[in-house]
Write an enzyme that holds these catalytic residues in place. Structure first.
Site, PDB file in Angstrom:
ATOM      1  N   CYS A  87       3.595   1.715   2.598  1.00  0.00           N
ATOM      2  CA  CYS A  87       4.879   1.034   2.375  1.00  0.00           C
ATOM      3  C   CYS A  87       5.821   1.996   1.650  1.00  0.00           C
ATOM      4  O   CYS A  87       6.992   2.130   2.004  1.00  0.00           O
ATOM      5  CB  CYS A  87       4.691  -0.211   1.514  1.00  0.00           C
ATOM      6  N   ASP A 121       6.174  29.302 -31.821  1.00  0.00           N
ATOM      7  CA  ASP A 121       7.293  29.791 -32.614  1.00  0.00           C
ATOM      8  C   ASP A 121       6.832  29.638 -34.069  1.00  0.00           C
ATOM      9  O   ASP A 121       6.068  28.722 -34.382  1.00  0.00           O
ATOM     10  CB  ASP A 121       8.516  28.909 -32.331  1.00  0.00           C
ATOM     11  N   CYS A 148      32.501 -28.161 -11.855  1.00  0.00           N
ATOM     12  CA  CYS A 148      32.624 -27.131 -12.908  1.00  0.00           C
ATOM     13  C   CYS A 148      31.693 -25.970 -12.573  1.00  0.00           C
ATOM     14  O   CYS A 148      32.055 -24.796 -12.700  1.00  0.00           O
ATOM     15  CB  CYS A 148      32.240 -27.705 -14.266  1.00  0.00           C
ATOM     16  N   CYS A 193       0.846  -1.204   0.000  1.00  0.00           N
ATOM     17  CA  CYS A 193       0.000   0.000   0.000  1.00  0.00           C
ATOM     18  C   CYS A 193       0.875   1.245   0.000  1.00  0.00           C
ATOM     19  O   CYS A 193       2.099   1.149   0.064  1.00  0.00           O
ATOM     20  CB  CYS A 193      -0.934   0.007   1.201  1.00  0.00           C
ATOM     21  N   ASP A 250      14.797  28.346 -29.339  1.00  0.00           N
ATOM     22  CA  ASP A 250      13.543  28.387 -28.579  1.00  0.00           C
ATOM     23  C   ASP A 250      13.745  27.908 -27.141  1.00  0.00           C
ATOM     24  O   ASP A 250      12.864  28.074 -26.299  1.00  0.00           O
ATOM     25  CB  ASP A 250      12.485  27.487 -29.232  1.00  0.00           C
TER      26      ASP A 250
END
Lengths: 73, 917
Positions: B111, B603, B179, B108, B805
């Site tokens: 937490c 612009d 191994c 929730c 811009d």
């Protein structure tokens, strides 16, 4: 610091919970003496356990913050 | 011999470069000349005994360009470094880092709060933000003081998990179990490896690693260095991993739900049947011991998660949703166990196994539904992640080789056949195709890609085979950047969430206080005052049991989840929906700012207009318009100038056949001269015509009118007789007018900002329907103009695409960069429109409004539910209703589960809403 905070918080929470449980006990005991038909001792004991659990949850959430502030000065 | 660098203003393209170079070379004494329009300069070597620098400069000026003084700087902000980007840099100087950690086990919003608090407490952490619904923490920290491992430890010590990057490798040449041990030992010694598990019989190695320190390729090298082979299995992608984790959670909650459901039905029938005297229930089901066994199974299996969660939380001093459920169900269960095994008197014969079992069943149902719906909320980002190609085909020593997409390097030659996904970003070097870019841009029409065109990774090659050079790979690809942007946005909190966070943070505590007060009230006052023993319809009841039931109901009905989920889940769905529509919104703050906007400033060049000239007018003095245009097109056919290209395109669009000229000669700064069919054709300036003895006076008025309207007018002459005029201008994008009209309809004031002169700007503004024009604004003054509007009390959104811009985008309340824009513009903006479509401005604003509306709706329902549900659970209606009304704890559990599911479902409705009206 962390250890101190934990210990102080636990002690404060238990103390607070005991105070609340005692308050509950006193009030409940007076109820049993006034109305023994309705209120039984088992209500007091069960109620004390439940009140202690809830009080511990509440006080354990409040005390660490307060104690941390105090420790930091 | 002298070498000089001449600063030049006005060069816009390769053609300008050529013109300037030729102008310089045309001066006698110049031995070498070259120019660069990007740098705005020309390098010239000349013999100072033959010519002077001034003569060279004059030649360049005569060619139509401006020569700058040595100390003069270009007014255009050419270097991105000057601009301070709004977005935070991931890796900063001085060891400040930003890292995101995937968290598991949160149930929730509390937490998330707990983790956030714990992370923020760590020395060295600058800022930590945890998003519950996204299951992710974003931490900004000083890497000299704290490491990723410390952050992960802090999270795991609270009882939560950290999802690590994992890879499963197929390992070869292992002969025995030792191994496997060897490989494990070698890998464990390697920095960046978190855990290794090598299975000899399966020939698999499962490795958790930190991608910041080590790559999969390095892991493979380590294994190979100890004598084994290793290759990657295709199951390590984040999308797969997340999908698997979610499926596991759904499966887990489904099993829990089935167990709870199967057991809760007989428990309820038995318990209620006995208490209410139901005769249809078999007697064996009413047996206390059987009920105890069944209820214990419910508590131990589906209910265990709540007690485990509570234990982990309490161990670290944190409380969450689990505590509320554990207290409620635990109390009901323990009271029933006491009643089963102890003789506590008549009033304590009642058992509440049904309450405990039903509580758990409903809450597990809620968690199951939440897991299902939560998966849907993050669907957008998962879909984006899933778009990435898994493999790529590259050329190695002249041969095609299929490799994993992670292993593609920059400059690799990648081959993509029709129907295949383009694996990484790149530039086409061979072939012609159409590419479906809808997954990235939202544009449904395939885009044609020829040599030189840029392709985006994860898009679909439709028609032809192409070869391209990889330009961006791994986390630099457009897709990876989009995913990162969306993820970051989803993790950021909206200011409106502050209230929800404060409430959710103290919610558990407040609910326990309320439960305690409720217990005290009903035990000492209510039970006697409202004559519960005779009014309560469930038979004989003790003051403790009655007060306990009400207190449990208060604990169970309270739902911090709904409060905590309300905002992040809406942001998640909103930004995800935006990403699917080619609109990237950088965080929750933007959503709120977008609500307050009243002015949109566009612009002009490249945003409202195409940014490249197109043929606008043809005026015939001699012959027809098409004849004049044909002459102009023939003359410009060999030209590389954008105006020439515009004329040629215009002629072709009118279906005019344009044959090649017999000879071509560019006259710098003047125009072009060609020979066609034995005729001499000239196209160019008034000066070109007068120098060739033609009288242009009768056409001056027309030329001035065209120029007045922002058009470039050129005269066309055949055999020294003026044939007509052709004009070209930067034209509006086809959707600009519609976009402005829509914004007007939404009540916005729309303005245009441009460096053009007032009359030209007004002419364009009129065409597009803009009410306010900010003309003759130098690039560096754009931000000041925005500031001026803000000073007038307006809330301004700036829409732009260029580097120039960027300051204005930063200054505005909401900066919107359009997709064809530069990286700096995109970084400075808070909303990025991937498609080059201005109509998306309106869509983005609509989406912001929709998302904020959902947040408000969710918060309203969450608060409304709790503020109505809790008082009723406290028994507020008991004294005023007949028969007295109390919510059953099981009903409270069902309502609680429904509340967070309702919030999630309400948000998911957003997915169905179309952004365009």
């Amino acid at each position: 610091m962390e250890k101190k905070l934990g210990t102080y918080s636990l002690v404060a929470s238990i103390a607070t919970s005991i105070v609340i449980v005692l308050l509950f006990y006193i009030l409940a005991a007076s109820k049993v003496s006034i109305n023994p038909q309705m209120y039984k001792p088992i209500d007091i004991y069960a109620g004390m356990v439940y009140v202690f659990v809830l009080s511990m949850i509440v006080s354990a959430s409040i005390w660490p913050g307060i104690i941390e502030k105090k420790l930091k000065g | 011999m002298d070498d000089v660098i001449i600063k030049i203003r006005g060069m816009m393209c390769g053609h300008c470069e050529k013109t300037v170079t030729e102008a310089a070379k045309s001066v006698k004494g110049v031995t070498k000349a070259s120019s660069d329009f990007n740098k705005g300069e020309a390098k010239v070597s000349f013999d100072s005994s033959i010519t002077t620098l001034e003569t060279i400069k004059k030649a360049i000026i005569d060619a139509g360009y401006e020569v700058m003084e040595e100390d003069e700087t270009c007014p255009l902000l050419l270097k991105p470094a000057i601009i301070e980007p709004r977005a935070k840099v991931v890796d900063k100087v001085g060891g400040i880092k930003k890292n995101s950690i995937k968290i598991t086990g949160m149930t929730c919003a509390s937490c998330a709060q707990n983790i956030e608090k714990a992370l923020n407490k760590i020395d060295g952490v600058i800022k930590a933000s945890v998003n519950f619904s996204f299951e992710k923490a974003v931490v900004e920290y000083d890497s000299s003081k704290v490491s990723t491992a410390d952050l992960e430890n802090a999270i795991t010590s609270l009882g939560y998990g950290v999802a690590k990057s994992e890879v499963t490798l197929k390992v070869g040449l292992m002969h025995c179990a030792s191994c496997a041990l060897n490989i494990e030992t070698a890998l464990k010694k390697t920095p960046g490896i978190k855990s290794v598990n090598v299975s000899f019989p399966l020939e698999r190695a499962k490795i958790a690693y930190d991608p910041e320190f080590i790559s999969v390729q390095d892991i493979i090298k380590v294994i190979e260095s100890v004598g084994y082979t290793a290759s990657e299995k295709l199951e390590k992608s984040d999308a797969d991993r997340e999908q698997r984790a979610r499926e596991e959670e759904i499966k887990r909650q489904k099993i829990n739900l089935i167990i709870a459901l199967v057991l809760a039905i007989p428990i309820s029938l038995g318990d209620m049947g006995r208490n209410l005297g139901w005769t249809f229930v078999p007697d064996f089901l009413k047996n206390d011991y059987l009920l105890f066994v069944l209820a214990t199974i419910v508590m131990l299996f589906p209910g265990r998660q709540f007690f485990e969660g509570t234990y982990k939380g309490l161990k670290h001093g944190v409380t969450d949703m689990n505590l509320l459920i554990a207290t409620g169900t635990g109390a009901a269960y323990l009271v029933s166990v006491a009643a089963t095994f102890l003789d506590l008197g008549e009033a304590y014969k009642h058992t509440y196994y049904d309450t405990a079992a039903l509580l758990i069943m409903f809450i597990v149902l809620g968690r199951y539904l939440e897991a299902l719906t939560k998966g849907k909320t993050s669907e957008a980002i998962r879909k984006l992640m899933g778009l990435a190609a898994k493999t790529a085909r590259i050329m190695v020593n002249g041969e095609e080789k299929e490799i994993l997409v992670e292993n593609v390097k920059i400059n690799d030659i990648v081959i993509v056949r029709p129907g295949e996904k383009i694996p990484v970003d790149g530039k086409v070097i061979d072939g012609l195709t159409a590419v479906d870019e809808s997954m990235i841009t939202g544009e449904s029409i395939p885009v044609e890609k020829a040599v030189g065109a840029e392709v985006i990774g994860a898009t679909m090659n439709k028609t032809g085979m192409i070869k391209f050079t990889a330009t961006k790979v791994g986390s630099d690809t457009a897709l990876a950047q989009i995913i990162k942007l969306v993820e970051d946005a989803q993790t950021q909190k909206a200011p409106i969430q502050k209230l929800a966070d404060i409430v959710a943070g103290h919610f558990i505590l407040a609910v326990h206080v309320l439960a305690l007060l409720t217990f005290f009230f009903w035990f000492f006052v209510g039970f006697e005052k409202f004559n519960v023993p005779s009014t309560f319809g469930m038979g004989m009841v003790s003051p403790f049991l009655f007060s306990l039931l009400i207190s449990i109901t208060v604990l169970i009905i309270s739902c911090p989840c709904a409060v905590g989920l309300a905002t992040p889940i809406a942001i998640m769905v909103g930004t995800g929906k935006g990403a699917q529509n080619g609109i990237l919104i950088k965080g929750g703050e933007v959503l709120e700012k977008a609500q307050k906007l009243d002015t949109i400033v566009f612009d002009k060049t490249g945003t409202l207009t195409r940014g490249e000239p197109a043929l606008t007018d043809v005026i015939a003095v001699k012959g027809s318009e098409n004849e004049v245009l044909k002459l102009a097109a023939i003359a410009e056919k060999g030209s590389e100038h954008p105006l020439g290209e515009a004329i040629l395109k215009g002629a072709k669009s009118r279906g005019i056949d344009v044959p090649d000229a017999e000879s071509f000669k560019a006259i710098p700064g003047r125009g072009v001269e060609v020979k066609y069919g034995g005729n001499r054709v000239l196209i160019g300036t008034r000066k070109l015509m007068t120098e060739n003895g033609m009288d242009v006076t009768p056409l001056i008025g027309k030329l001035e009118e065209l120029e007045y309207n922002g058009k470039t007018a050129m005269l066309v002459a055949e055999n020294n007789k003026i044939a007509g005029i052709v004009a070209a201008a930067d034209t509006l994008k086809e959707n600009s007018r519609e976009a402005v009209a829509e914004l007007h309809k939404m009540g916005f004031s729309v303005a245009m900002i441009t460096g053009d002169n007032k009359r030209t700007a007004e002419a364009i503004a009129k065409q597009v329907g803009i009410d306010r024009v900010l003309s003759e604004v130098l690039p560096e003054d754009k931000a000041a103009q925005i500031k001026k509007l803000q000073a007038e009390g307006q809330k301004v959104a700036m829409v732009g695409d260029g580097i120039n811009d960027a300051p204005a985008l930063t200054q505005s309340d909401v900066g919107i960069a359009i997709g064809s824009g530069t990286d700096v513009a995109i970084e400075s903006a808070q909303i990025v429109l991937i498609k080059n479509d201005v109509r998306d401005v309106e869509k983005a604003i609509r989406l912001s409004k929709l998302t904020l509306r959902k947040i408000k709706q969710n918060l309203f329902w969450a608060f409304f539910y709790n503020s109505v549900g809790i008082p009723i659970a406290m028994g507020i209606l008991y004294p005023f209703t007949n028969p007295p009304y109390l919510i059953n704890p099981a009903l409270a559990a069902a309502a609680m589960a429904a509340s967070s599911v309702t919030v999630t479902m309400n948000t998911l409705f957003m997915k169905r809403i179309k952004l365009q009206e």
